[in-house]
Design an enzyme around this catalytic site. Structure first.
Site: not given
Ligand code: PMP
Length: 404
Positions: A121, A198, A201, A224
């Site tokens: 991401h 990370d 998910q 999440k």
């Molecule tokens: N890493 C992954 C794998 C994600 O799915 C997300 C959220 N889509 C993030 C990082 C970032 O999370 P946040 O926007 O809550 O900081």
């Protein structure tokens, strides 16, 4: 799991959208909140609200106890060795940025390596690009197998004695499979590197155990996993975060200040400058209580089973291409339907009350690797049902007919 009962606990899912019962399949972006979490926030603001760590008055003590109590719940939830290893942040993004700024920039020198994968991401990619630029370190990518998974052979080949940091997602927000974190951690440690995971998910769906994984840092977001927005967690091994520099300076994070210098409070408070995210942390604590009450094994079993069921049903649709491994997915499926634009698919589904995500999912390098400008993603959580998956399939079939 009694679905009817669980759905009653989530007020938002019991509504009509565009004259159809809402089918919320955008849980990888953010999840809905149960009454318990909403009530906890309400009660906090109605009965406990005060600033933490400084008030000698009763409300100050109540708020501090609730805030620090939430930290203990998080520590238990991820089996950290101590609650001092739990740093509250704004979310996964802020947690990763804290390590990239506070740790990577301090320890990386020219020619050192930061290793990530091609599936990351943007939140687990751009902070490392920036850290590499600032230090002269080299950013290296672990390549992907044809199905999008990483092979341990490639991990072994990419991590070297020059590698200082490895950062890998536990579950990809596009490909949906679980990465072999324990093995990748062993390889990173063999070369003297630290590893960040990370967990944006994974924390919502699978049991995560810091002492078993043995990773050095783990980042995740409250929103999440049934918690409020604006709260997340950076787990860090105590001996590492004790050496890590804070990146935000101000009230709350100090021990002593004089005109020319300051000493920091001990971990984790030296990383929580300013008034912390008090209500957010307490809301996250309530979300953890809720998930533990339902049962984490039960949630994982349900999310895996529903994903499997959706995969089976989607296989019935001609011209539908699913990205990532076919098996061992938890919680999400990314796909394209023929050459229909994902935004058209998502808009069509929305007109029947079905919420999905369309776009690049904050993974542009992965999209290029997949050869797709954009994709559609359906993602599931504990309140979703087979019935909802059936509705989703029916509308996908209608979309195919309409557009193709
Ligand atoms: N890493 C992954 C794998 C994600 O799915 C997300 C959220 N889509 C993030 C990082 C970032 O999370 P946040 O926007 O809550 O900081």
């Amino acid at each position: 799991m009694n679905h009817a009962k669980i759905r009653e606990l989530f007020p938002i899912v019991n509504q009509k959208v565009n004259n159809h019962s809402l089918v919320y399949l955008d849980n990888a972006a953010t999840t809905q909140k149960p009454r318990q979490v909403i009530q906890t926030l309400k009660r906090f603001y109605e009965w406990e609200n005060a600033n933490v760590h400084r008030g000698v008055h009763t409300l100050g003590t109540r708020a501090t106890d609730a805030y620090e109590g939430a930290r203990m719940k998080v520590a238990r939830f991820i089996n950290a060795a101590s609650e001092q290893e739990i740093i509250f942040t704004r979310g996964t993004t802020a947690a990763i940025n804290l390590v990239a700024s506070g740790y990577a920039k301090a320890i990386c020198k020219e020619g050192d390596e930061i290793v990530i994968t091609l599936m990351e991401h943007h939140s687990n990619l751009i902070p490392w690009q920036q850290a590499a630029k600032a230090t002269g370190a080299i950013l290296k990518y672990i390549p992907l197998q044809q199905d999008g998974s990483v092979s341990l052979e490639d991990v072994e080949k990419t991590i070297t004695a020059r590698t200082k940091i490895v950062s890998v997602s536990h579950i990809s927000n596009v490909l949906g499979m679980i990465n072999p974190i324990k093995q990748i951690t062993k390889i990173a440690h063999k070369h003297g590197a630290v590893i960040l995971v990370d967990g944006a998910q994974s924390a919502p769906h699978i049991k995560i155990d810091m002492q078993e994984l043995d990773c050095d840092f783990y980042a995740f977001s409250g929103h999440k996993m049934c918690g409020p927005t604006g709260i997340g967690v950076l787990y860090g091994k105590k001996k590492i975060i004790q050496q890590m520099e804070p990146v935000e300076f101000g009230g709350e994070m100090i021990e002593h200040v004089d005109l020319w210098g300051t000493t920091w409070r001990e971990v984790p408070w030296k990383f929580e400058g300013g008034t912390p995210i008090i209500a957010g942390a307490i809301g996250l604590g309530a979300a953890i209580d809720f998930l533990e009450h339902i049962g984490r094994e039960e949630i994982e079993r349900h999310d895996r089973q529903l994903t499997r069921y959706a995969m089976e049903r989607m296989a019935e649709i001609d011209d539908l291409a699913v990205y990532g491994p076919k098996n061992d997915r938890v919680g999400l499926i990314t796909f394209n339907l023929g050459n229909i634009h994902p935004h058209d698919v998502a808009t069509f589904l929305d007109s029947f009350g079905i919420a999905v995500r369309a776009g690049h999912h904050c993974c542009q390098p992965l999209m290029s690797w997949l050869g797709a400008h954009a994709t559609t993603r359906a993602s599931f959580y504990l309140y979703n049902t087979e019935d909802e998956v059936d509705k989703f399939i029916t509308v996908l079939l209608a979309a195919r007919k309409y557009f193709m």
